[in-house]
Scaffold this motif. Structure first.
Motif, PDB file in Angstrom:
ATOM      1  N   MET A 162     -26.697  42.534  46.708  1.00  0.00           N
ATOM      2  CA  MET A 162     -26.214  43.919  46.783  1.00  0.00           C
ATOM      3  C   MET A 162     -25.051  44.036  47.768  1.00  0.00           C
ATOM      4  N   ALA A 163     -25.185  43.389  48.921  1.00  0.00           N
ATOM      5  CA  ALA A 163     -24.121  43.446  49.928  1.00  0.00           C
ATOM      6  C   ALA A 163     -22.830  42.822  49.395  1.00  0.00           C
ATOM      7  N   LEU A 164     -22.945  41.764  48.596  1.00  0.00           N
ATOM      8  CA  LEU A 164     -21.756  41.170  47.988  1.00  0.00           C
ATOM      9  C   LEU A 164     -21.060  42.163  47.063  1.00  0.00           C
ATOM     10  N   GLY A 165     -21.847  42.922  46.290  1.00  0.00           N
ATOM     11  CA  GLY A 165     -21.252  43.912  45.394  1.00  0.00           C
ATOM     12  C   GLY A 165     -20.497  44.986  46.149  1.00  0.00           C
ATOM     13  N   GLN A 206     -34.079  55.775  47.402  1.00  0.00           N
ATOM     14  CA  GLN A 206     -33.621  56.661  48.460  1.00  0.00           C
ATOM     15  C   GLN A 206     -32.306  56.152  49.042  1.00  0.00           C
ATOM     16  N   PRO A 207     -31.384  57.065  49.402  1.00  0.00           N
ATOM     17  CA  PRO A 207     -30.099  56.625  49.973  1.00  0.00           C
ATOM     18  C   PRO A 207     -30.262  55.778  51.234  1.00  0.00           C
ATOM     19  N   LEU A 208     -31.280  56.084  52.051  1.00  0.00           N
ATOM     20  CA  LEU A 208     -31.478  55.333  53.287  1.00  0.00           C
ATOM     21  C   LEU A 208     -31.655  53.848  53.015  1.00  0.00           C
ATOM     22  N   ARG A 209     -32.433  53.523  51.985  1.00  0.00           N
ATOM     23  CA  ARG A 209     -32.726  52.112  51.682  1.00  0.00           C
ATOM     24  C   ARG A 209     -31.635  51.462  50.840  1.00  0.00           C
ATOM     25  N   PHE A 210     -31.128  52.191  49.849  1.00  0.00           N
ATOM     26  CA  PHE A 210     -30.249  51.548  48.871  1.00  0.00           C
ATOM     27  C   PHE A 210     -28.770  51.898  49.037  1.00  0.00           C
ATOM     28  N   THR A 211     -28.413  52.607  50.076  1.00  0.00           N
ATOM     29  CA  THR A 211     -27.003  52.855  50.356  1.00  0.00           C
ATOM     30  C   THR A 211     -26.706  52.565  51.817  1.00  0.00           C
ATOM     31  N   PHE A 212     -27.354  53.321  52.717  1.00  0.00           N
ATOM     32  CA  PHE A 212     -27.085  53.145  54.146  1.00  0.00           C
ATOM     33  C   PHE A 212     -27.364  51.719  54.601  1.00  0.00           C
ATOM     34  N   LEU A 213     -28.513  51.181  54.231  1.00  0.00           N
ATOM     35  CA  LEU A 213     -28.895  49.843  54.707  1.00  0.00           C
ATOM     36  C   LEU A 213     -27.948  48.772  54.174  1.00  0.00           C
ATOM     37  N   ILE A 214     -27.508  48.911  52.930  1.00  0.00           N
ATOM     38  CA  ILE A 214     -26.570  47.927  52.370  1.00  0.00           C
ATOM     39  C   ILE A 214     -25.232  48.001  53.098  1.00  0.00           C
ATOM     40  N   TRP A 215     -24.794  49.207  53.437  1.00  0.00           N
ATOM     41  CA  TRP A 215     -23.555  49.345  54.199  1.00  0.00           C
ATOM     42  C   TRP A 215     -23.679  48.705  55.583  1.00  0.00           C
TER      43      TRP A 215
END
Length: 431
Positions: free
Chosen positions: A40-43, A338-347
């Motif tokens: 995910m981080a690579l994407g 949830q944005p916390l897990r699948f957006t913020f954390l990846i950022w």
């Protein structure tokens, strides 16, 4: 010794220490999610690190990847198809045709009142026809044994096929989003992608005919054996005994190792492709666009087209990772996105690892996921030790112990601040 090797060695020691101090089952479970998080981080790194696109709708693309596992691998519900499947397909076809005719009319007709009236009429008629087909079909499908099905099901194909399909679904959504949102300023792009991701999640939660909504789809097929089947295999039990392991522990470890092999294969392939892309003329062009769009346009580069290209590629990778994660979980649960897990954390993974650096994103994925998984139990143990001298029932002791649940967020914030202060370009900066 190479600094990057030391950093990866340190992260590897964290996982090994988890195996020795807790259990190897726990260590492998965290490692598998670390592999998926690194992908995910690579994407996201492709979008932000290569092109400077601020996408905060990662959650939506990950969820579409999860939906692909349902559509591809679950068996079709024959009764639901007979009750309303044909009408549902007709409704979707009418909806797609309405949009296509509306767009074509907008492009072909001259601007003015006549075009406006024509487009309004097209969408009004299309909406009525769509509703006439969709509503009865949906009700009929969801009425078929809603406790266990109540949806159309999937194609009944091997679940590994859902990984590339998840990438294609996410890429298609990214193309539609990019055609409308990539001309916006970076802050407006962030708002648009976040809003569209929330729309995707809302649809997945409420359209039971598609994926059972919040009732969840459980019992997804697996690409690896079931633990109970291994425990009933005489050959496997004999091999486990020769290693000094009981069949239950050995079967769990073996299944997790098989998942690790599959996920690691995908991660290695992604690293190889992204590194080749980064060092190619295309990669240099993307970084030139990121650094100075005006200069790139003056050199004849189509900035909007390249932004769309990179946005689709990065989102496809997130979709693949989403399908992998749902495969690992064995169930599709739209309510957990949830944005916390699948957006913020990846950022956080991308920023801590090093924006623009593929190896940095991988390092950030493993490190931040380990911290996210382990700081709460470690913090709880430390807080119990610290509050041990306080009397039982003490208000301060109760307050401190209850605060442990927030230590994850505190840790992410502290790690982010420390990295931005002492290594602002990340642990493995872009060269």
């Amino acid at each position: 010794m190479n600094r990057n090797a030391l950093l990866f060695g340190f992260v590897a020691l964290l996982y090994i220490a988890t195996g020795f101090m807790q259990s190897w089952n726990t260590a492998l479970a965290i490692f598998n999610m670390g592999l998926i998080s690194a992908i995910m981080a690579l994407g996201v790194n492709i979008q932000w690190g290569y092109a400077g696109l601020f996408n905060v709708g990662i959650m939506g693309f990950v969820a579409l990847g999860g939906l692909a596992t349902v559509l591809v691998s679950m068996p079709p519900v024959t009764a639901a198809w007979e009750a309303g499947g044909a009408r549902m397909m007709a409704a979707l076809a009418v909806g797609a045709a309405t949009v296509a005719i509306g767009v074509l009319s907008y492009k072909r007709m001259k601007a003015g009142r006549r075009r406006t009236l024509a487009i309004v009429a097209i969408f009004a008629v299309g909406f009525v026809l769509y509703g006439m087909l969709f509503n009865p079909a949906r009700n009929a499908i969801e009425a078929i044994n809603p406790a266990s099905t109540g949806y159309l099901g999937g194609l009944g194909l091997p679940i590994l096929l859902s990984w590339p399909v998840g990438g294609l679904l996410a890429a298609a959504a990214a193309w539609l989003i990019g055609k409308t949102a990539l001309g916006l300023r970076s802050d407006y792009l962030a708002i648009a992608t976040l809003g569209i991701a929330e729309i995707i999640i809302a649809v997945l939660k409420n359209e039971d005919w598609l994926d059972r909504g919040v009732k969840n789809v459980v019992g997804l097929p697996r690409p690896v054996p079931w633990e109970v089947d291994l425990q009933q295999s005489a050959a496997f039990v004999e091999r486990a005994a020769s290693l000094g392991l009981d069949p239950t522990t050995a079967s769990s470890l073996w299944v997790k190792l098989l998942y690790s092999g599959l996920f690691a294969t995908v991660l290695v392939l992604m690293i190889l492709l992204t590194q080749l892309a980064l060092k190619s003329p295309w990669g240099r062009m993307m970084r030139a666009i990121r650094d100075n769009e005006t200069a790139a346009e003056a050199m004849g580069k189509d900035v909007t087209r390249r932004h769309l290209q990179i946005f689709v590629l990065g989102s496809a990778i997130c979709g693949i990772a989403g399908a992998m994660m749902t495969t690992l979980d064995g169930q599709f649960t739209p309510g957990t996105y949830q944005p916390l897990r699948f957006t913020f954390l990846i950022w956080v993974m991308v920023i801590v690892g090093g924006s623009g650096s593929n190896w940095g994103s991988v390092l950030g994925g493993f490190l931040i996921w380990w911290l996210w998984s382990q700081v709460e139990p470690i913090g709880g143990a430390l807080m119990n030790l610290i509050t041990m001298p306080l009397p039982a029932g003490s208000a301060l002791k109760v307050h401190l112990l209850d605060s442990v649940q927030h230590i994850r967020l505190l840790t992410m914030g502290v790690v982010l601040l420390l990295v931005l202060r002492f290594s602002p370009r990340g642990l493995i900066p872009e060269k």
